[in-house]
Design an enzyme around this catalytic site. Sequence first.
Site, PDB file in Angstrom:
ATOM      1  N   GLY A 138      14.207   7.577  -9.651  1.00 22.24           N
ATOM      2  CA  GLY A 138      14.908   8.005  -8.529  1.00 22.24           C
ATOM      3  C   GLY A 138      16.534   8.123  -8.671  1.00 22.24           C
ATOM      4  O   GLY A 138      16.783   8.404 -10.039  1.00 22.24           O
ATOM      5  N   LEU A 139      17.354   8.638  -7.681  1.00 24.81           N
ATOM      6  CA  LEU A 139      18.454   9.033  -7.937  1.00 24.81           C
ATOM      7  C   LEU A 139      19.570   8.018  -7.392  1.00 24.81           C
ATOM      8  O   LEU A 139      19.438   7.625  -6.048  1.00 24.81           O
ATOM      9  CB  LEU A 139      18.749  10.064  -7.187  1.00 24.81           C
ATOM     10  CG  LEU A 139      20.377  10.789  -7.216  1.00 24.81           C
ATOM     11  CD1 LEU A 139      20.680  11.156  -8.716  1.00 24.81           C
ATOM     12  CD2 LEU A 139      20.323  11.963  -6.367  1.00 24.81           C
ATOM     13  N   GLY A 140      20.250   7.370  -8.161  1.00 28.38           N
ATOM     14  CA  GLY A 140      21.378   6.491  -7.770  1.00 28.38           C
ATOM     15  C   GLY A 140      22.373   7.220  -7.119  1.00 28.38           C
ATOM     16  O   GLY A 140      22.861   8.319  -7.599  1.00 28.38           O
ATOM     17  N   HIS A 170      20.925  -6.577   0.007  1.00 35.98           N
ATOM     18  CA  HIS A 170      21.650  -6.113  -1.318  1.00 35.98           C
ATOM     19  C   HIS A 170      22.085  -7.183  -1.946  1.00 35.98           C
ATOM     20  O   HIS A 170      21.875  -6.984  -3.307  1.00 35.98           O
ATOM     21  CB  HIS A 170      22.976  -5.484  -0.596  1.00 35.98           C
ATOM     22  CG  HIS A 170      23.631  -4.455  -1.693  1.00 35.98           C
ATOM     23  ND1 HIS A 170      24.060  -3.220  -1.145  1.00 35.98           N
ATOM     24  CD2 HIS A 170      23.676  -4.308  -2.924  1.00 35.98           C
ATOM     25  CE1 HIS A 170      24.611  -2.513  -2.152  1.00 35.98           C
ATOM     26  NE2 HIS A 170      24.385  -3.389  -3.295  1.00 35.98           N
ATOM     27  N   MET A 218       5.951   4.584  -3.997  1.00 33.56           N
ATOM     28  CA  MET A 218       7.180   4.740  -4.310  1.00 33.56           C
ATOM     29  C   MET A 218       7.267   5.598  -5.650  1.00 33.56           C
ATOM     30  O   MET A 218       6.648   5.174  -6.659  1.00 33.56           O
ATOM     31  CB  MET A 218       7.858   3.431  -4.608  1.00 33.56           C
ATOM     32  CG  MET A 218       9.417   3.418  -5.116  1.00 33.56           C
ATOM     33  SD  MET A 218      10.183   1.936  -5.032  1.00 33.56           S
ATOM     34  CE  MET A 218       9.686   1.258  -6.494  1.00 33.56           C
ATOM     35  N   PRO A 219       8.140   6.612  -5.543  1.00 35.72           N
ATOM     36  CA  PRO A 219       8.375   7.387  -6.949  1.00 35.72           C
ATOM     37  C   PRO A 219       9.016   6.428  -7.900  1.00 35.72           C
ATOM     38  O   PRO A 219       9.844   5.657  -7.677  1.00 35.72           O
ATOM     39  CB  PRO A 219       9.329   8.560  -6.479  1.00 35.72           C
ATOM     40  CG  PRO A 219       9.277   8.362  -4.918  1.00 35.72           C
ATOM     41  CD  PRO A 219       8.925   7.218  -4.423  1.00 35.72           C
ATOM     42  N   LYS A 258      20.383  -0.541   2.142  1.00 38.37           N
ATOM     43  CA  LYS A 258      20.688  -1.685   1.872  1.00 38.37           C
ATOM     44  C   LYS A 258      21.569  -2.371   2.907  1.00 38.37           C
ATOM     45  O   LYS A 258      22.385  -1.800   3.469  1.00 38.37           O
ATOM     46  CB  LYS A 258      21.110  -2.240   0.312  1.00 38.37           C
ATOM     47  CG  LYS A 258      20.445  -1.258  -0.760  1.00 38.37           C
ATOM     48  CD  LYS A 258      20.889  -1.642  -2.212  1.00 38.37           C
ATOM     49  CE  LYS A 258      20.489  -0.625  -3.396  1.00 38.37           C
ATOM     50  NZ  LYS A 258      21.439   0.571  -3.438  1.00 38.37           N
ATOM     51  N   GLY A 284       0.843  -1.293  -0.099  1.00 39.78           N
ATOM     52  CA  GLY A 284      -0.112  -0.052   0.094  1.00 39.78           C
ATOM     53  C   GLY A 284       0.956   1.439  -0.090  1.00 39.78           C
ATOM     54  O   GLY A 284       0.127   2.503  -0.408  1.00 39.78           O
ATOM     55  N   TYR A 294      27.961   1.729   0.380  1.00 40.42           N
ATOM     56  CA  TYR A 294      28.389   3.090  -0.492  1.00 40.42           C
ATOM     57  C   TYR A 294      29.203   3.818   0.222  1.00 40.42           C
ATOM     58  O   TYR A 294      29.864   4.814  -0.140  1.00 40.42           O
ATOM     59  CB  TYR A 294      27.236   3.647  -1.309  1.00 40.42           C
ATOM     60  CG  TYR A 294      26.386   2.707  -2.202  1.00 40.42           C
ATOM     61  CD1 TYR A 294      26.793   1.632  -2.700  1.00 40.42           C
ATOM     62  CD2 TYR A 294      25.323   3.358  -2.572  1.00 40.42           C
ATOM     63  CE1 TYR A 294      25.933   0.795  -3.424  1.00 40.42           C
ATOM     64  CE2 TYR A 294      24.464   2.426  -3.517  1.00 40.42           C
ATOM     65  CZ  TYR A 294      24.844   1.431  -3.818  1.00 40.42           C
ATOM     66  OH  TYR A 294      24.123   0.678  -4.613  1.00 40.42           O
ATOM     67  N   ASP A 304      18.621   6.406  -3.646  1.00 41.52           N
ATOM     68  CA  ASP A 304      18.917   5.110  -3.475  1.00 41.52           C
ATOM     69  C   ASP A 304      20.437   4.890  -3.019  1.00 41.52           C
ATOM     70  O   ASP A 304      21.318   5.589  -3.735  1.00 41.52           O
ATOM     71  CB  ASP A 304      19.074   4.297  -4.751  1.00 41.52           C
ATOM     72  CG  ASP A 304      19.701   2.927  -4.641  1.00 41.52           C
ATOM     73  OD1 ASP A 304      18.627   2.185  -4.341  1.00 41.52           O
ATOM     74  OD2 ASP A 304      20.616   2.382  -4.749  1.00 41.52           O
TER      75      ASP A 304
HETATM   76  P1  NDP Z   1      24.304   4.242 -14.172  1.00 45.39           P
HETATM   77  O1  NDP Z   1      23.842   3.562 -15.340  1.00 45.39           O
HETATM   78  O2  NDP Z   1      23.570   5.324 -13.658  1.00 45.39           O
HETATM   79  O3  NDP Z   1      25.368   5.284 -14.768  1.00 45.39           O
HETATM   80  C1  NDP Z   1      26.209   6.321 -13.920  1.00 45.39           C
HETATM   81  C2  NDP Z   1      27.264   7.049 -14.759  1.00 45.39           C
HETATM   82  O4  NDP Z   1      26.709   7.642 -15.961  1.00 45.39           O
HETATM   83  C3  NDP Z   1      28.197   8.042 -13.975  1.00 45.39           C
HETATM   84  O5  NDP Z   1      29.291   7.826 -14.397  1.00 45.39           O
HETATM   85  C4  NDP Z   1      27.506   9.393 -14.737  1.00 45.39           C
HETATM   86  O6  NDP Z   1      28.469  10.233 -14.791  1.00 45.39           O
HETATM   87  C5  NDP Z   1      26.833   9.016 -15.957  1.00 45.39           C
HETATM   88  N1  NDP Z   1      25.854   9.732 -16.399  1.00 45.39           N
HETATM   89  C6  NDP Z   1      24.716   9.696 -15.665  1.00 45.39           C
HETATM   90  N2  NDP Z   1      23.768  10.665 -16.709  1.00 45.39           N
HETATM   91  C7  NDP Z   1      24.154  10.671 -17.584  1.00 45.39           C
HETATM   92  C8  NDP Z   1      23.846  11.343 -18.858  1.00 45.39           C
HETATM   93  N3  NDP Z   1      22.410  11.898 -18.934  1.00 45.39           N
HETATM   94  N4  NDP Z   1      24.723  11.417 -20.076  1.00 45.39           N
HETATM   95  C9  NDP Z   1      25.998  10.513 -19.946  1.00 45.39           C
HETATM   96  N5  NDP Z   1      26.602  10.058 -18.821  1.00 45.39           N
HETATM   97  C10 NDP Z   1      25.559  10.089 -17.656  1.00 45.39           C
HETATM   98  O7  NDP Z   1      25.244   3.415 -13.192  1.00 45.39           O
HETATM   99  P2  NDP Z   1      25.246   3.042 -11.520  1.00 45.39           P
HETATM  100  O8  NDP Z   1      26.208   1.821 -11.626  1.00 45.39           O
HETATM  101  O9  NDP Z   1      25.727   4.207 -10.737  1.00 45.39           O
HETATM  102  O10 NDP Z   1      23.864   2.795 -11.079  1.00 45.39           O
HETATM  103  C11 NDP Z   1      22.908   3.698 -10.832  1.00 45.39           C
HETATM  104  C12 NDP Z   1      22.426   3.219  -9.175  1.00 45.39           C
HETATM  105  O11 NDP Z   1      21.961   2.142  -9.033  1.00 45.39           O
HETATM  106  C13 NDP Z   1      23.904   3.357  -8.425  1.00 45.39           C
HETATM  107  O12 NDP Z   1      24.263   4.631  -8.199  1.00 45.39           O
HETATM  108  C14 NDP Z   1      23.255   2.561  -7.230  1.00 45.39           C
HETATM  109  O13 NDP Z   1      22.396   3.526  -6.328  1.00 45.39           O
HETATM  110  C15 NDP Z   1      22.335   1.739  -7.768  1.00 45.39           C
HETATM  111  N6  NDP Z   1      23.351   0.220  -7.909  1.00 45.39           N
HETATM  112  C16 NDP Z   1      22.645  -0.703  -7.041  1.00 45.39           C
HETATM  113  C17 NDP Z   1      23.207  -2.208  -7.083  1.00 45.39           C
HETATM  114  C18 NDP Z   1      22.925  -3.041  -6.404  1.00 45.39           C
HETATM  115  O14 NDP Z   1      23.713  -4.199  -6.312  1.00 45.39           O
HETATM  116  N7  NDP Z   1      21.401  -3.011  -5.966  1.00 45.39           N
HETATM  117  C19 NDP Z   1      24.481  -2.146  -8.046  1.00 45.39           C
HETATM  118  C20 NDP Z   1      24.913  -1.082  -8.635  1.00 45.39           C
HETATM  119  C21 NDP Z   1      24.150   0.152  -8.520  1.00 45.39           C
HETATM  120  P3  NDP Z   1      28.113  11.851 -13.843  1.00 45.39           P
HETATM  121  O15 NDP Z   1      28.131  11.459 -12.493  1.00 45.39           O
HETATM  122  O16 NDP Z   1      29.543  12.286 -14.001  1.00 45.39           O
HETATM  123  O17 NDP Z   1      27.069  12.454 -14.624  1.00 45.39           O
END
Ligand code: NDP
Length: 311
Positions: free
Chosen positions: A19-21, A113, A15-16, A80, A12, A51, A46
């Site tokens: 999101g922001l990684g 995780h 969740m948006p 996580k 219930g 991290y 996230d």
């Molecule tokens: P992403 O696919 O989100 O890629 C991030 C990279 O892309 C950064 O280097 C960023 O650089 C660059 N980037 C972002 N926007 C753009 C754009 N519009 N054009 C060109 N380059 C871009 O990879 P992540 O691995 O960071 O995944 C996202 C999130 O997922 C993580 O941050 C984390 O929160 C989560 N995650 C979860 C895992 C799990 O096991 N549950 C494992 C891995 C990730 P810059 O910052 O310079 O813009």
Amino acid sequence: MSKVPQIKLNNGELMPGFGLGTYKSVGGDGRQAIKDAIDLGYRQFDTAFFYENEDEVGQAIKEKIAEGVIKREDAFVVTKLWSHFHDPDKVEHACRLSLGNLGLDYIDLYLMHWPYGYEYEGDKIMFPTNANGEIRLSNVDYLDTWKAMENLVSLGLVKSIGVSNFNEKQIDRLLSAAKIKPVCNQIEYHPGLQQTQLVQHCVNKGIAVTGYSPLGCPDPSRDVPNFITNANVKAIGAKYNKSSAQVILRYLVESNVVPIPKSSKKHRLLENISIFDFQLDEEDHKALAALNINQRVFPMSHASKSQYYPF
Ligand code: NDP
């Protein structure tokens, strides 16, 4: 400001749907990125104990609450449980550590995780190794870890619980034993790894899917294809006056996957969230589906000997 849809979870809660990684957002730029993201309309954040930036994430959110930009209930904070905390006796301790780092009273969504665990050698030793430098895997069953996570809901420390990196069989085994269903499975999902069967399986079971590394982690230091510079993706973007990143993120949304792209740059934060004003057509979907090569950015091969390794 972009209108992000809300996803209704199986308990219930809302969740948006975007999101922001924050992986690798550390050392100040992470905090600023989160503040910029909040100004731009991001509401899901996230992070993870692993991290080592939960403090920056929490700080940024609290600063924006103090400025009156958002209220606590507007932010959806995901963190996580790292694999060295899988022993059921360690789960509440781990959750309280994350809460302390975040400086918040509750976590919106707490994820396991990975389905496999490591031996515990101290809170800060995230990769415990033996004399040969191999990671010390533990035999703790993720079902036992999950039971301890269910207790966190009763304690009011977390609103929702879910998993990450679980495969179909692991989801089914968890569902057959769980008192509380996982609300979400966070998995790797980008053009090069389109886990459509797993997504459909989760959707059929009422489990939301979040896609991590949605852009395929376009990092020159990694040996992965770059979808941002891919000519086919660019051509689709040209049809809608959108960038490659926007096409990819929109493709996830239209594939029932909640994207959580990471960026520390304000112009990219805006670019990435500006995907709720166009729609891809069937031809685009076919072209993007054809980019799948089943290649992972995070294979975590060091854990392949665990009976709970998911891949
Ligand atoms: P992403 O696919 O989100 O890629 C991030 C990279 O892309 C950064 O280097 C960023 O650089 C660059 N980037 C972002 N926007 C753009 C754009 N519009 N054009 C060109 N380059 C871009 O990879 P992540 O691995 O960071 O995944 C996202 C999130 O997922 C993580 O941050 C984390 O929160 C989560 N995650 C979860 C895992 C799990 O096991 N549950 C494992 C891995 C990730 P810059 O910052 O310079 O813009």
